[in-house]
Design a protein around this motif. Structure first.
Motif, PDB file in Angstrom:
ATOM      1  N   GLY A  72      -0.618  -2.315  11.811  1.00 36.92           N
ATOM      2  CA  GLY A  72      -1.797  -3.019  11.329  1.00 36.92           C
ATOM      3  C   GLY A  72      -1.427  -4.164  10.421  1.00 36.92           C
ATOM      4  N   PRO A  73      -2.419  -4.914   9.987  1.00 39.04           N
ATOM      5  CA  PRO A  73      -2.167  -6.141   9.213  1.00 39.04           C
ATOM      6  C   PRO A  73      -1.620  -5.867   7.821  1.00 39.04           C
ATOM      7  CG  PRO A  73      -4.519  -5.656   9.298  1.00 39.04           C
ATOM      8  CD  PRO A  73      -3.860  -4.691  10.234  1.00 39.04           C
ATOM      9  N   ALA A  74      -1.096  -6.911   7.212  1.00 42.81           N
ATOM     10  CA  ALA A  74      -0.592  -6.813   5.844  1.00 42.81           C
ATOM     11  C   ALA A  74      -1.732  -6.478   4.887  1.00 42.81           C
ATOM     12  CB  ALA A  74       0.053  -8.148   5.444  1.00 42.81           C
ATOM     13  N   GLY A 199       4.794  -1.226  10.570  1.00 44.23           N
ATOM     14  CA  GLY A 199       4.964  -2.592  11.055  1.00 44.23           C
ATOM     15  C   GLY A 199       3.667  -3.186  11.567  1.00 44.23           C
ATOM     16  N   ASP A 200       3.651  -4.482  11.696  1.00 47.46           N
ATOM     17  CA  ASP A 200       2.511  -5.206  12.250  1.00 47.46           C
ATOM     18  C   ASP A 200       2.999  -5.931  13.496  1.00 47.46           C
ATOM     19  OD1 ASP A 200       0.328  -6.717  12.890  1.00 47.46           O
ATOM     20  OD2 ASP A 200       0.200  -7.785  10.976  1.00 47.46           O
ATOM     21  N   ILE A 235      -7.929  -3.641   4.922  1.00 46.19           N
ATOM     22  CA  ILE A 235      -7.117  -4.397   3.960  1.00 46.19           C
ATOM     23  C   ILE A 235      -7.643  -4.155   2.546  1.00 46.19           C
ATOM     24  CG2 ILE A 235      -6.446  -6.708   3.197  1.00 46.19           C
ATOM     25  CD1 ILE A 235      -6.542  -7.579   6.135  1.00 46.19           C
ATOM     26  N   VAL A 236      -6.744  -3.750   1.653  1.00 46.92           N
ATOM     27  CA  VAL A 236      -7.133  -3.446   0.273  1.00 46.92           C
ATOM     28  C   VAL A 236      -6.454  -4.378  -0.728  1.00 46.92           C
ATOM     29  CG1 VAL A 236      -7.631  -1.034   0.764  1.00 46.92           C
ATOM     30  CG2 VAL A 236      -5.307  -1.680   0.093  1.00 46.92           C
ATOM     31  N   VAL A 241      -7.042 -12.153   1.090  1.00 50.63           N
ATOM     32  CA  VAL A 241      -6.027 -11.848   2.104  1.00 50.63           C
ATOM     33  C   VAL A 241      -6.696 -11.461   3.417  1.00 50.63           C
ATOM     34  CG1 VAL A 241      -4.223 -10.203   2.764  1.00 50.63           C
ATOM     35  CG2 VAL A 241      -4.199 -11.215   0.482  1.00 50.63           C
ATOM     36  N   LYS A 242      -7.737 -10.675   3.324  1.00 47.24           N
ATOM     37  CA  LYS A 242      -8.471 -10.279   4.529  1.00 47.24           C
ATOM     38  C   LYS A 242      -9.017 -11.507   5.258  1.00 47.24           C
ATOM     39  CE  LYS A 242     -12.363  -7.370   5.949  1.00 47.24           C
ATOM     40  NZ  LYS A 242     -13.405  -6.424   5.460  1.00 47.24           N
TER      41      LYS A 242
END
Length: 250
Positions: A72-74, A199-200, A235-236, A241-242
Motif C-alpha cells: 500500500g501507499p506511503a 512495500g508499495d 494514510i495516517v 500526504v494523502k
C-alpha cells in the motif's frame, strides 16, 4: 566513629544515588543469559494502538501468521507497526533477535561511496525503524541490542546462507527486490520465526523487475501467509500526504 576518606565518601554517595534512582534501562539480552543494566532515563512505551481499522487488521495478521505481506501507499504505518510489534516480541523475550533488512536501492539518486564499515554504510536505511525502536524500547536498549546482535540490521546481499531462527524479521521497501532476492530471503525462514514483508508495488525503483507482486501471487494462498493491502484512505501520516499521493496516481 572512624572518619572516612574522601574516596570512601564519594563511593558511598554514588551508591546512594544508584539505589535511589529508578531510571534503569535493561540491556535486552538472551532469555538464557544474564541481564546487564545501565543508568539512563527509563522509557515506558504505551501499548501499540491501531490508528485505523486497516492497521488493526494488519496488527492482528502479523501476530497470527508466520509470514505477512503489507502493501500500500506511503504513510499507512506499515513500517512503524512492524517495528513496534518486533520491539514487543523482543522485550517479552518471545524471540532472541530482531532482523531488519531492505534492498540497498537508492530512490533515483546515487549518493556515491559511503565511508565506514558495513554497519555505518547501511545505517541510513535503518533510520525508518530506529525512531520506532527507540520509542518502544528506549535509546540505551536499542544501542545495546545493536552492539550484542540482538538487533541486526543488514542488507539483502548479506543474508545468503543464513537461517532465521527465533527471530522477528522485517523486510522493508520490498518493491525494490527482484524475484531472485525475494526467493532468497523467504527461504531463510526457520523455527520460531515471524516475518513481515512491506512495500508499495506502485513505487518500485526497479520497474517491472520487482518481485513483490510475484511473491504474493505465488504464496498468498498458503495458510501461514497473510496479504494485507492498505488503501489511500488508510494514510495516517497527514492529510496533505494523502492528497499528494492521490494527485500523483491519477
Amino acid at each position: 566513629m572512624p572518619r572516612r576518606s574522601a574516596s570512601q565518601k564519594r563511593a558511598a554517595k554514588q551508591a546512594r544515588k544508584r539505589n535511589s534512582d529508578p531510571s534503569v534501562v535493561v540491556d535486552i539480552k538472551s532469555r538464557n543469559s544474564f541481564i546487564e543494566t545501565q543508568t539512563i532515563t527509563a522509557r515506558a512505551a504505551p501499548p501499540l494502538q491501531a490508528k485505523t481499522l486497516s492497521q488493526g487488521q494488519y496488527i492482528t495478521a502479523i501476530k497470527s501468521h508466520k509470514l505477512t505481506f503489507g502493501t500500500g501507499p506511503a504513510g499507512t504505518g506499515k513500517s512503524y507497526v512492524a517495528g513496534a510489534i518486533a520491539a514487543e516480541e523482543l522485550e517479552a523475550r518471545r524471540i532472541e533477535k530482531i532482523i531488519i533488512t531492505r534492498p540497498a536501492v537508492e530512490a533515483g539518486e546515487n549518493m556515491g561511496f559511503l565511508p565506514g564499515d558495513l554497519q555505518e554504510k547501511f545505517d541510513p536505511y535503518f533510520d525508518a525503524f530506529r525512531d520506532c525502536l527507540i520509542e518502544r524500547l528506549g535509546k540505551g536498549a536499542v544501542e545495546c541490542g545493536l552492539k550484542n546482535d540482538r538487533i541486526v540490521v543488514a542488507p539483502m546481499a548479506y543474508l545468503r546462507g543464513k537461517t532465521f531462527n527465533d527471530a522477528f524479521v522485517v523486510l522493508d521497501e520490498a518493491q525494490n527486490c527482484t524475484r531472485a532476492q525475494l526467493k532468497l530471503f523467504l527461504t531463510r525462514i526457520g523455527e520460531n520465526c515471524r516475518v513481515v514483508v512491506n512495500g508499495d508495488i506502485r513505487q518500485s525503483d526497479i520497474g517491472n523487475q520487482s518481485g513483490l507482486q510475484d511473491a504474493i501471487n505465488r504464496l498468498g494462498h498458503l495458510n501461514s501467509v497473510y496479504v494485507h493491502a492498505f488503501e489511500h484512505e488508510d494514510i495516517v501520516r497527514s492529510g496533505l500526504v494523502k492528497d499528494i499521493i492521490e494527485c500523483y496516481e491519477k
